[in-house]
Scaffold this motif. Structure first.
Motif, PDB file in Angstrom:
ATOM      1  N   TRP B 159      41.184 -12.588   2.456  1.00  0.00           N
ATOM      2  CA  TRP B 159      40.389 -13.065   1.322  1.00  0.00           C
ATOM      3  C   TRP B 159      39.142 -12.212   1.213  1.00  0.00           C
ATOM      4  O   TRP B 159      38.495 -11.886   2.197  1.00  0.00           O
ATOM      5  CB  TRP B 159      39.935 -14.512   1.554  1.00  0.00           C
ATOM      6  CG  TRP B 159      41.018 -15.531   1.477  1.00  0.00           C
ATOM      7  CD1 TRP B 159      42.244 -15.394   0.861  1.00  0.00           C
ATOM      8  CD2 TRP B 159      40.995 -16.836   2.023  1.00  0.00           C
ATOM      9  NE1 TRP B 159      42.966 -16.549   0.991  1.00  0.00           N
ATOM     10  CE2 TRP B 159      42.225 -17.453   1.698  1.00  0.00           C
ATOM     11  CE3 TRP B 159      40.049 -17.562   2.736  1.00  0.00           C
ATOM     12  CZ2 TRP B 159      42.520 -18.739   2.073  1.00  0.00           C
ATOM     13  CZ3 TRP B 159      40.350 -18.850   3.116  1.00  0.00           C
ATOM     14  CH2 TRP B 159      41.595 -19.433   2.779  1.00  0.00           C
ATOM     15  N   GLU B 160      38.802 -11.879  -0.017  1.00  0.00           N
ATOM     16  CA  GLU B 160      37.639 -11.030  -0.216  1.00  0.00           C
ATOM     17  C   GLU B 160      36.579 -11.779  -1.010  1.00  0.00           C
ATOM     18  O   GLU B 160      36.857 -12.257  -2.088  1.00  0.00           O
ATOM     19  CB  GLU B 160      38.072  -9.781  -0.978  1.00  0.00           C
ATOM     20  CG  GLU B 160      37.077  -8.650  -0.906  1.00  0.00           C
ATOM     21  CD  GLU B 160      37.644  -7.425  -1.575  1.00  0.00           C
ATOM     22  OE1 GLU B 160      38.891  -7.290  -1.577  1.00  0.00           O
ATOM     23  OE2 GLU B 160      36.862  -6.630  -2.097  1.00  0.00           O
ATOM     24  N   VAL B 161      35.399 -11.933  -0.434  1.00  0.00           N
ATOM     25  CA  VAL B 161      34.296 -12.566  -1.153  1.00  0.00           C
ATOM     26  C   VAL B 161      33.129 -11.598  -1.113  1.00  0.00           C
ATOM     27  O   VAL B 161      32.423 -11.504  -0.116  1.00  0.00           O
ATOM     28  CB  VAL B 161      33.888 -13.912  -0.480  1.00  0.00           C
ATOM     29  CG1 VAL B 161      32.713 -14.525  -1.218  1.00  0.00           C
ATOM     30  CG2 VAL B 161      35.063 -14.868  -0.440  1.00  0.00           C
ATOM     31  N   GLY B 162      32.954 -10.871  -2.203  1.00  0.00           N
ATOM     32  CA  GLY B 162      31.896  -9.863  -2.194  1.00  0.00           C
ATOM     33  C   GLY B 162      32.238  -8.821  -1.156  1.00  0.00           C
ATOM     34  O   GLY B 162      33.365  -8.330  -1.098  1.00  0.00           O
ATOM     35  N   PRO B 163      31.283  -8.479  -0.294  1.00  0.00           N
ATOM     36  CA  PRO B 163      31.593  -7.486   0.736  1.00  0.00           C
ATOM     37  C   PRO B 163      32.205  -8.090   1.997  1.00  0.00           C
ATOM     38  O   PRO B 163      32.390  -7.383   2.982  1.00  0.00           O
ATOM     39  CB  PRO B 163      30.220  -6.884   1.042  1.00  0.00           C
ATOM     40  CG  PRO B 163      29.272  -7.986   0.777  1.00  0.00           C
ATOM     41  CD  PRO B 163      29.865  -8.857  -0.286  1.00  0.00           C
ATOM     42  N   GLY B 169      42.425 -12.082  11.304  1.00  0.00           N
ATOM     43  CA  GLY B 169      41.764 -11.190  12.242  1.00  0.00           C
ATOM     44  C   GLY B 169      40.287 -11.475  12.381  1.00  0.00           C
ATOM     45  O   GLY B 169      39.579 -10.785  13.112  1.00  0.00           O
ATOM     46  N   GLY B 170      39.796 -12.473  11.656  1.00  0.00           N
ATOM     47  CA  GLY B 170      38.399 -12.810  11.799  1.00  0.00           C
ATOM     48  C   GLY B 170      37.605 -12.517  10.548  1.00  0.00           C
ATOM     49  O   GLY B 170      38.151 -12.378   9.449  1.00  0.00           O
ATOM     50  N   LEU B 171      36.301 -12.444  10.726  1.00  0.00           N
ATOM     51  CA  LEU B 171      35.403 -12.215   9.611  1.00  0.00           C
ATOM     52  C   LEU B 171      34.870 -10.792   9.697  1.00  0.00           C
ATOM     53  O   LEU B 171      34.387 -10.373  10.755  1.00  0.00           O
ATOM     54  CB  LEU B 171      34.242 -13.212   9.679  1.00  0.00           C
ATOM     55  CG  LEU B 171      33.168 -13.111   8.604  1.00  0.00           C
ATOM     56  CD1 LEU B 171      33.718 -13.601   7.277  1.00  0.00           C
ATOM     57  CD2 LEU B 171      31.951 -13.947   8.992  1.00  0.00           C
ATOM     58  N   ASN B 172      34.987 -10.049   8.610  1.00  0.00           N
ATOM     59  CA  ASN B 172      34.425  -8.696   8.567  1.00  0.00           C
ATOM     60  C   ASN B 172      33.272  -8.661   7.605  1.00  0.00           C
ATOM     61  O   ASN B 172      33.366  -9.201   6.506  1.00  0.00           O
ATOM     62  CB  ASN B 172      35.497  -7.688   8.140  1.00  0.00           C
ATOM     63  CG  ASN B 172      36.558  -7.567   9.197  1.00  0.00           C
ATOM     64  OD1 ASN B 172      37.379  -8.462   9.331  1.00  0.00           O
ATOM     65  ND2 ASN B 172      36.547  -6.492   9.939  1.00  0.00           N
ATOM     66  N   THR B 241      24.890   1.609   5.161  1.00  0.00           N
ATOM     67  CA  THR B 241      25.544   0.411   5.682  1.00  0.00           C
ATOM     68  C   THR B 241      27.011   0.694   5.838  1.00  0.00           C
ATOM     69  O   THR B 241      27.618   1.405   5.029  1.00  0.00           O
ATOM     70  CB  THR B 241      25.383  -0.758   4.704  1.00  0.00           C
ATOM     71  OG1 THR B 241      24.127  -0.646   4.059  1.00  0.00           O
ATOM     72  CG2 THR B 241      25.466  -2.072   5.429  1.00  0.00           C
ATOM     73  N   ASN B 242      27.574   0.126   6.861  1.00  0.00           N
ATOM     74  CA  ASN B 242      28.985   0.273   7.132  1.00  0.00           C
ATOM     75  C   ASN B 242      29.713  -0.878   6.461  1.00  0.00           C
ATOM     76  O   ASN B 242      29.646  -2.016   6.892  1.00  0.00           O
ATOM     77  CB  ASN B 242      29.182   0.211   8.656  1.00  0.00           C
ATOM     78  CG  ASN B 242      30.487   0.832   9.055  1.00  0.00           C
ATOM     79  OD1 ASN B 242      31.349   1.078   8.222  1.00  0.00           O
ATOM     80  ND2 ASN B 242      30.621   1.099  10.336  1.00  0.00           N
ATOM     81  N   PHE B 243      30.395  -0.585   5.372  1.00  0.00           N
ATOM     82  CA  PHE B 243      31.099  -1.644   4.660  1.00  0.00           C
ATOM     83  C   PHE B 243      32.542  -1.741   5.124  1.00  0.00           C
ATOM     84  O   PHE B 243      33.202  -0.727   5.340  1.00  0.00           O
ATOM     85  CB  PHE B 243      31.099  -1.368   3.152  1.00  0.00           C
ATOM     86  CG  PHE B 243      29.809  -1.743   2.487  1.00  0.00           C
ATOM     87  CD1 PHE B 243      28.824  -0.788   2.286  1.00  0.00           C
ATOM     88  CD2 PHE B 243      29.582  -3.040   2.062  1.00  0.00           C
ATOM     89  CE1 PHE B 243      27.631  -1.135   1.676  1.00  0.00           C
ATOM     90  CE2 PHE B 243      28.398  -3.380   1.457  1.00  0.00           C
ATOM     91  CZ  PHE B 243      27.417  -2.432   1.256  1.00  0.00           C
ATOM     92  N   PRO B 244      33.017  -2.937   5.288  1.00  0.00           N
ATOM     93  CA  PRO B 244      34.435  -3.065   5.635  1.00  0.00           C
ATOM     94  C   PRO B 244      35.285  -2.742   4.410  1.00  0.00           C
ATOM     95  O   PRO B 244      34.937  -3.088   3.286  1.00  0.00           O
ATOM     96  CB  PRO B 244      34.575  -4.548   6.014  1.00  0.00           C
ATOM     97  CG  PRO B 244      33.446  -5.226   5.335  1.00  0.00           C
ATOM     98  CD  PRO B 244      32.344  -4.241   5.201  1.00  0.00           C
ATOM     99  N   VAL B 251      41.680  -4.646   8.077  1.00  0.00           N
ATOM    100  CA  VAL B 251      40.397  -4.325   7.468  1.00  0.00           C
ATOM    101  C   VAL B 251      39.658  -3.394   8.415  1.00  0.00           C
ATOM    102  O   VAL B 251      39.540  -3.678   9.609  1.00  0.00           O
ATOM    103  CB  VAL B 251      39.589  -5.614   7.232  1.00  0.00           C
ATOM    104  CG1 VAL B 251      38.223  -5.299   6.686  1.00  0.00           C
ATOM    105  CG2 VAL B 251      40.346  -6.548   6.309  1.00  0.00           C
ATOM    106  N   GLU B 252      39.203  -2.277   7.888  1.00  0.00           N
ATOM    107  CA  GLU B 252      38.541  -1.321   8.757  1.00  0.00           C
ATOM    108  C   GLU B 252      37.053  -1.267   8.505  1.00  0.00           C
ATOM    109  O   GLU B 252      36.562  -1.644   7.467  1.00  0.00           O
ATOM    110  CB  GLU B 252      39.157   0.073   8.544  1.00  0.00           C
ATOM    111  CG  GLU B 252      40.546   0.180   9.097  1.00  0.00           C
ATOM    112  CD  GLU B 252      41.297   1.272   8.358  1.00  0.00           C
ATOM    113  OE1 GLU B 252      40.642   2.100   7.725  1.00  0.00           O
ATOM    114  OE2 GLU B 252      42.536   1.268   8.425  1.00  0.00           O
ATOM    115  N   ASN B 253      36.359  -0.727   9.489  1.00  0.00           N
ATOM    116  CA  ASN B 253      34.901  -0.552   9.438  1.00  0.00           C
ATOM    117  C   ASN B 253      34.178  -1.882   9.327  1.00  0.00           C
ATOM    118  O   ASN B 253      34.766  -2.956   9.319  1.00  0.00           O
ATOM    119  CB  ASN B 253      34.498   0.347   8.258  1.00  0.00           C
ATOM    120  CG  ASN B 253      35.053   1.722   8.434  1.00  0.00           C
ATOM    121  OD1 ASN B 253      35.360   2.143   9.533  1.00  0.00           O
ATOM    122  ND2 ASN B 253      35.213   2.419   7.327  1.00  0.00           N
TER     123      ASN B 253
END
Lengths: 247, 392, 364
Positions: B159-163, B169-172, B241-244, B251-253
């Motif tokens: 699920w994608e909410v904004g960034p 796998g958890g929260l990125n 900033t390192n965005f996922p 999901v990377e980074n």
């Protein structure tokens, strides 16, 4: 002169390392004497009488009660406590026991009396303080004055030689003070040795053989009530009397 | 004023002496305990010899030989057991500190909510407290873990909410790349604390002198933030900033929090918040109604009354039991072993299974938790003594 | 001057009384309250029908796992299917009646002990008798009953056994430790304080680990202790420390004057404790002790980590072992959570009731 029943010889006590609460107390009390101790709060009056039955420990000096020296010896302390009855400011009745059970507790468990005899003795003392009809109530169901009278009866069940009173009426509402003082006056007339810490000067005038004034841990003055109240010798006694008799 | 005698009056050494009797009892008690300890130690030594188990803490320097799922700093199986333990301790602290902050906020809101004018809010808060208090924490943790691992989508379909990305796998989340500018910002914030305190002292003395409150709260806050921003600017204003980003299979980074951590955090927070709510509620109730009435009779506004009269008294009642709840949360974090989060108990468990040194490993676990409890007790006693209402 | 005439009481105006008045005061008092009511109402209207559908309308009560997989709703059939496994765990199927009988016996004894009628001197003897019968019946090996090892004892019976037995055994220990902490003798006071602070500073899991891994090492050679005994000992030691603190709170609340009065009456230390201090202190801390019991009841769920499968562990085993039903673990969890909730909530209400009774008896 017969030997005193209570004798303080240069008794000193400290709280912690710095507070000198009893300073060089010398006091003799004869059998059958009625003593009233008064003084400002913090003067050590309660501490003094609590030393008599070892509720407080003195560090220096000799304290003799009925001939025995009070110290570390457990047997002596137990013996003394059987001879000395005490009435507290906060009554300290046992709330989970009835009035009768409060009175028979010690005769049965310490005096080893059978229940029948203990009950009889208890009822006799309750009648003496005129509260026999409340024998089966619980302490918290009684008024303050009634509770204090029960406390007096409880102490009397030990048939003590000496009765100590630590501000017995200070926690009572004004309208109940009289009933307790009446009981104490009646007791005084029956020959028991009484040492009473109190602010009730009327009681002192009516009953006391001697009034002792204490201030800052020392006995400042002792005299008969008439002499003390009408002609105080010491400046501090005069000061104290003016404050309590003023209004 | 003379001093008490340094030597107490001489005592007779007989059974009738109170001092003698108490000495005898104490010596007996200590002797019995000592004998018991010796007996148990002897048994342990014999048993361990029989089973060929070594003893001693030297195993800590040996190679761990296992990997740890997550940690604040890098760890691989070649590192020592001691390193593994340190990872465990930091993992425990991570979840404990964050949990304490979150549970305080949530618990306070719910505790205050029980006094709300709105009956629905009151009822909901009451239901929350009863529901979360009466179910064991282990069961709640298992349920949260189940939700995270069953009902969230796989990482590829997160699920994608904004960034932010949420998945099995958890929260990125986006994380700033650490640069010099951030160090400057940290120094700036530190300076800002000093400056804010100094300003507030100045403002307070002005208030005492003139009676006009001026810049007591927002100014120091502003100064604090301004110093931090100034530091950041001086350091080159790094914004990288390192965005996922959504990769092919995952999901990377970006920074990430594992589902184990999230399940543990949320489970502990919501469970402890029910207890914190009750503590806050009893604290508020402990302040007699007459206090608020007296405050308003003196003309104080609602917020002044709350801040100057009611809250200080309520806090006195709240702080000791709430510290107890913080300790409970820290201790309950040991249940991480049931959902696979590598906290100190989990790692000790692995160590016991690998080396057989049960006594040492358990002793280490207890040491970690005891030092936390002790430190908290000391802090709390200091606070208690300082804030006691002085009586005659 | 007007003459006094008594005024008979009149009912309040309609808008301020009755349920209309209540709604107005509690739900729509001002704009903030009204806003809250509206928002909560909207959220409820959005979520409640969905939940209702899932839990009741579309739920599957009967049938196998295929029926559940086909449906959208909750699969309560898993509860029906796995009920006995979840409640009784690994205890042999045919002997379930024994676990049932034993647990009912123990529960009735506990409930009876809570009522005044049973507070007689023969109550401890009754407890001993019931416990002996419990162990004999659960274990078997006598009177032709099949022998069941202690590590097969599981599920709800184990939860109840662990919680109640550890509380009963911890109680005398806790009383002695509480008295010890208040003692004037420094050595005894320190020993008790060290014990309490040590146990309270560490999580239950470490105590269980200690019981599980270390107790076998502490025993003399050749002496084997049962895993159930080990775990019970661990939980008892743990509970006793917390109970000691609760009892100590009660002891502290007894005014010093009571003890002084007892001393002036010539009562010895143990006489004073037995007749004056402990009866009052224990009566005061009953709510606190009930809290202890509720916590212990919840804490028994941890024993799954040391391989004893009480209610939570049994459910985990029931759900994870059968691949067909694995998808419906949520329903299993909810069912077990419901059981815990029923037990714990009733116990907390009972403790609140006791507290109100105690407070009532204190008033004139």
């Amino acid at each position: 002169m017969p030997s005193p029943i209570i004798a303080f010889e240069k008794v000193n006590k400290w709280y912690g390392n710095s507070f000198h609460v009893l300073r060089d107390i010398d006091l003799s009390i004869q059998t059958g004497e009625r003593i009233v101790i008064c003084g400002p709060s913090g003067s050590g009056k309660s501490t003094l009488i609590r030393c008599i039955n070892r509720l407080e420990e003195h560090q220096q000096g000799v304290l003799r009660v009925d001939g025995a020296e009070i110290g570390d010896d457990i047997k002596v302390i137990d013996d003394v406590r059987k001879k000395v009855g005490m009435v507290f400011q906060q009554f300290n009745l046992f709330p989970h026991l009835t009035v009768l059970e409060n009175l028979t507790l010690s005769p049965m468990w310490v005096g080893k009396l059978p229940k029948k005899e203990a009950d009889a003795r208890a009822m006799e003392q309750l009648q003496r303080v005129r509260i026999a009809e409340q024998a089966h109530k619980y302490p918290l169901q009684l008024s303050g004055g009634q509770q204090q009278r029960v406390a007096i009866a409880r102490a009397l069940c030990l048939t003590p030689k000496i009765m100590l009173f630590d501000e017995p009426t200070s926690a009572l509402d004004p309208e109940m003070i009289k009933e307790v003082l009446d009981v104490m006056i009646e007791l005084a007339g029956q020959g028991i040795t009484m040492v009473c810490v109190t602010h009730e000067m009327g009681f002192a005038k009516a009953v006391a053989d001697r009034v002792i004034f204490m201030d800052e841990g020392q006995i400042v003055e002792q005299n008969t009530p008439d002499a003390f109240f009408n002609n105080p010798q010491n400046e501090r006694s005069r000061d104290f009397l003016s404050k309590i008799l003023g209004h | 004023m003379s001093k008490p005698p340094s030597h107490p009056p001489s005592k007779r050494w007989s059974w009738r002496s109170q001092a003698f009797r108490s000495l005898v009892y104490q010596v007996l008690a200590v002797a019995v305990i000592a004998l018991l300890v010796l007996f148990l130690a002897h048994n342990t030594a014999t048993n361990m010899r029989q089973r060929g188990i070594q003893s001693g803490f030297d195993f800590l320097l040996g190679t761990a030989g296992f990997d740890i799922g997550e940690s604040l700093f890098t760890f691989d199986s070649g590192e020592s057991y001691l390193q593994a333990y340190l990872v465990g301790v930091t993992n425990t602290l991570r979840v404990a500190v964050l949990g304490i902050v979150l549970t305080t906020i949530l618990g306070t809101l719910i505790g205050v909510g029980r006094f709300s004018r709105n009956a629905l809010v009151r009822g909901l808060c009451r239901m929350y407290v009863e529901a979360f208090r009466n179910i064991p924490i282990l069961l709640q943790l298992l349920m949260w873990y189940l939700i995270f691992t069953e009902f969230l989508p796989a990482m590829a379909e997160a699920w994608e909410v904004g960034p932010f990305f949420l998945s099995k796998g958890g929260l990125n989340f986006p994380i700033p790349v650490w640069a010099n500018g951030h160090v400057w910002a940290a120094w700036g914030l530190l300076l800002g604390v000093g400056a804010a305190v100094a300003w507030r002292k100045h403002a307070w003395s002005k208030f005492i002198a003139t009676g006009v409150p001026h810049g007591m709260f927002w100014m120091p806050l502003g100064i604090f933030l301004a110093c931090g921003i100034a530091g950041w600017l001086l350091g080159g204003a790094p914004t990288e900033t390192n965005f996922p980003i959504r990769g092919e299979f995952s999901v990377e980074n970006g920074g990430s929090l594992t589902p184990e951590f999230l399940a543990l955090l949320i489970g502990l927070t919501m469970y402890t918040a029910a207890f914190v709510a009750e503590v806050v509620r009893s604290g508020i109730q402990a302040v007699p109604q007459g206090q608020a009435e007296a405050a308003s009779a003196l003309g104080l506004s609602q917020s002044h009354s709350m801040r100057l009269v009611q809250l200080p008294q309520a806090l006195r009642v709240i702080i000791p039991p709430i510290t107890n709840q913080y300790l409970n949360l820290t201790k309950n974090s040991s249940l991480a072993v049931a959902i696979g989060y590598p906290d100190v108990v989990s790692i000790a468990n692995t160590a016991i299974n690998q080396t057989g040194r049960a006594v040492e490993c358990i002793a280490l676990i207890m040491l970690v938790y005891l030092s936390t409890s002790l430190a908290t007790s000391v802090l709390m006693n200091w606070y208690n003594a300082r804030s006691e209402i002085k009586e005659r | 001057m007007s003459t006094y005439a008594p005024i008979a009481p009149r009912p309040a105006p309609a808008a301020a009384s009755g349920w209309i008045g209540w709604c107005q005061s509690n739900l729509f008092h001002d704009w903030k309250t009204s806003l809250g009511t509206v928002l909560i109402g909207l959220v409820f209207l959005a979520l409640a029908p969905k939940f209702f559908n899932w839990a009741i309308v579309d739920a599957v009560l009967n049938g196998g796992h295929e029926a559940c997989q086909a449906a959208h709703g909750a699969c309560w059939a898993v509860v029906k299917e796995k009920f006995r496994f979840m409640i009784f765990g690994r205890y042999p199927q045919e002997e379930h009646w024994r676990a049932l009988v034993c647990t009912s016996m123990l529960l009735s004894l506990i409930l009876a002990s809570c009522t005044r009628a049973f507070w007689k001197p023969w109550l401890p003897a009754l407890w001993v008798l019931v416990l002996v019968m419990y162990f004999a019946l659960m274990r078997g090996g006598v009177a032709g009953l099949r022998y069941v090892e202690t590590d097969l004892w599981s599920g709800l019976p184990l939860t109840i056994l662990l919680a109640s037995l550890s509380m009963v055994m911890a109680f005398p220990i806790a009383m002695l430790v509480a008295l010890g902490r208040r003692s004037g003798m420094p050595a005894i006071r320190s020993l008790c304080t060290v014990y309490v602070e040590l146990i309270r500073g560490v999580p239950l899991i470490s105590v269980l680990f200690m019981a599980s891994f270390m107790f076998p090492l502490l025993m003399p050679e050749g002496f084997n202790i049962d895993v159930l005994v080990r775990v019970l000992a661990g939980i008892t030691l743990f509970t006793a420390a917390y109970m000691a603190e609760v009892i100590r709170g009660g002891l502290q609340a007894i005014p010093k004057g009571q003890i002084e009065a007892a001393a002036t009456l010539g009562l010895s230390y143990w006489q004073t404790q037995r007749k004056i201090v402990l009866p009052q202190a224990l009566a005061m801390v009953v709510p606190g002790l009930m809290n202890n019991f509720i916590s212990t009841f919840k804490d028994t769920s941890l024993v799954a980590i040391v391989s004893l499968y009480e209610l939570t562990g049994a459910m985990g085993m029931a759900m994870n072992s059968d691949a067909n039903w694995r998808a419906f673990r949520v329903e299993g969890y909810l069912f077990i959570a419901f059981i815990y909730f029923v037990f714990c909530y009733s116990m907390s209400r009972y403790s609140q009731w006791i507290e109100s009774q105690v407070n009532k008896s204190r008033q004139r």
